[in-house]
Design an enzyme around this catalytic site. Sequence first.
Site, mmCIF file in Angstrom:
data_model
loop_
_atom_site.group_PDB
_atom_site.id
_atom_site.type_symbol
_atom_site.label_atom_id
_atom_site.label_comp_id
_atom_site.label_asym_id
_atom_site.label_seq_id
_atom_site.Cartn_x
_atom_site.Cartn_y
_atom_site.Cartn_z
ATOM 1 N N GLY A 33 -2.913 1.754 -5.549
ATOM 2 C CA GLY A 33 -2.615 2.110 -7.197
ATOM 3 C C GLY A 33 -0.904 2.719 -7.221
ATOM 4 O O GLY A 33 -0.277 3.673 -8.553
ATOM 5 N N GLY A 34 -0.080 2.848 -6.402
ATOM 6 C CA GLY A 34 1.610 2.440 -7.240
ATOM 7 C C GLY A 34 1.536 3.839 -7.352
ATOM 8 O O GLY A 34 1.321 4.586 -6.872
ATOM 9 N N THR A 35 3.776 3.785 -7.724
ATOM 10 C CA THR A 35 3.840 5.133 -7.589
ATOM 11 C C THR A 35 2.555 6.440 -8.348
ATOM 12 O O THR A 35 2.817 7.654 -8.375
ATOM 13 C CB THR A 35 5.317 4.718 -8.499
ATOM 14 O OG1 THR A 35 6.162 3.836 -7.848
ATOM 15 C CG2 THR A 35 5.703 6.472 -9.023
ATOM 16 N N CYS A 36 2.529 6.275 -10.316
ATOM 17 C CA CYS A 36 1.291 6.732 -10.400
ATOM 18 C C CYS A 36 0.844 7.721 -9.975
ATOM 19 O O CYS A 36 0.319 8.922 -9.728
ATOM 20 C CB CYS A 36 0.896 6.050 -11.854
ATOM 21 S SG CYS A 36 0.217 7.157 -13.428
ATOM 22 N N GLY A 94 1.005 -1.054 0.358
ATOM 23 C CA GLY A 94 -0.330 -0.202 0.243
ATOM 24 C C GLY A 94 0.787 1.474 0.282
ATOM 25 O O GLY A 94 1.998 1.200 0.005
ATOM 26 N N HIS A 153 -4.967 25.679 -40.129
ATOM 27 C CA HIS A 153 -4.209 26.776 -40.325
ATOM 28 C C HIS A 153 -4.803 27.909 -40.069
ATOM 29 O O HIS A 153 -5.982 28.366 -40.242
ATOM 30 C CB HIS A 153 -3.644 27.532 -41.563
ATOM 31 C CG HIS A 153 -2.854 28.699 -41.875
ATOM 32 N ND1 HIS A 153 -1.358 28.779 -41.521
ATOM 33 C CD2 HIS A 153 -3.115 29.909 -42.580
ATOM 34 C CE1 HIS A 153 -1.180 30.368 -41.912
ATOM 35 N NE2 HIS A 153 -2.635 30.392 -42.068
#
Length: 469
Positions: A37-40, A34, A446
């Site tokens: 969700g991990g690092t992200c 825990g 453009h």
Amino acid sequence: MKKYDLIVVGSGAGMIIVSRGVRAGMKVALVDHGPLGGTCLNNGCIPSKVLIYSADVIRTLKAAKAVGVEAKIEKIDFDRIMRRMHTVVDDGRRGMERSVEEAENLDWYRGWGEFVSDLEIRVGEETIAAPKIFIASGARPSVPSIPGLVEAGYLDNVSVMKLERLPKSLIILGGGYIGCEYGHFFSAMGTEVTIIGRSRWLLSNEDPEISEIVEGRLSEHVNLKTGHEALKVEWEEGKKVVSARDLDTGEMREFAAEEVMVALGRRPNTDILKPEKTGVEVDRHGWIVVDDYLETTRPGIWAVGDAIGKDMFRHAANREARIAWDNAFGEEGTKDKEKVKVDRHAVPHAVFTYPQVGAVGMTEAEAKASGYKILVGRARYGDVTKGYAMAEEESLVKVVVNREDGRILGCQIVGTEAADLAQQVVYLMNAGYQDYGPVARSMVIHPALSEVVARAFANLMPPKEDIPR
């Protein structure tokens, strides 16, 4: 010992595999200390970009003078900025926790897992086993053994999220993407920022032309000390003092600030997981070794994401998780068991610093080193009307193409909306012949900033050294 059909270690990209296993009616174990969700979700992509957008707004307002608009910033509410960040993280995490706790046939083992024998993992006092295991154990900050650093205390990409007060001054050790992103954020907030990097240029993994522009623009707001090696950290008169050596001259210099942040790369969590106990090979740095199909040296065990140390981006980890699942069980909804290789020819990335960087594929130097005969195209933002209107004439798009067949090998962009512009090239590199023909045949709105990408392809030429004199 409790047995499962499937064990997943890690709740970042690993949740894709967990979800598919549950939907397939498998008995699944999720191992994660825990927060979910991990690092992200918790201390990476999501919270950092919520913070950095505030810095982007500040830079835009201050730069508006160049187009004839003088804006005044009345207040920068650091507390509110941090609260907004925590809200999106906390809401996302709580939603994920509810889903995991309510799912049938899914057990969450809250703790660090450790392999104890073949296909067996111990979490706390419990041991679990499964015939198929997926490792998405991620990585953590790499902290150098600089004398005095631990004693003085330091921030990293995890602890920086817990700041309750904006530091008046900050030294960032590392000139990579984390250092440059947080250098942009804190300097925009009003912090006096110094970046100390061992490499002789910022963002050393990027094309040198791109890095040079970042260094020039970011140096207007941040004290950049590239080519310096931090050797010692001490307390002096209430500040943290970093002693660093100039790698060119050998001269020692001292830099003082309220806080020091370590942004010197990532290290794998395999020293905790000990996958070698189940026959999984790791390289000399601890990254898990996988084949082209993401299977480890132990049949039945796959690894994805930061754990393998390849393309350490969440979008790459998500793709790897889907491929690993399909290679283990067959593509979802089909009986097709043919394995699929990981295709890394067009992995995009971005650096959300000032100015922003977006890139995909190979740089010019990488293409040459791989033996390609190439064409290189460049276009400045100022070459198109929208770029001039934005007063961002020096920002750059650079494309690299295989001379023999027009196949796009890479694209590097630095400037406003760089990540969004680079995404256009990502699509081309994954479509049809992967060549730039669709750009040549297409009308481009453009005046829109996307014209600068088309202009770069229109300017393709042999590298300077290949042009006869």
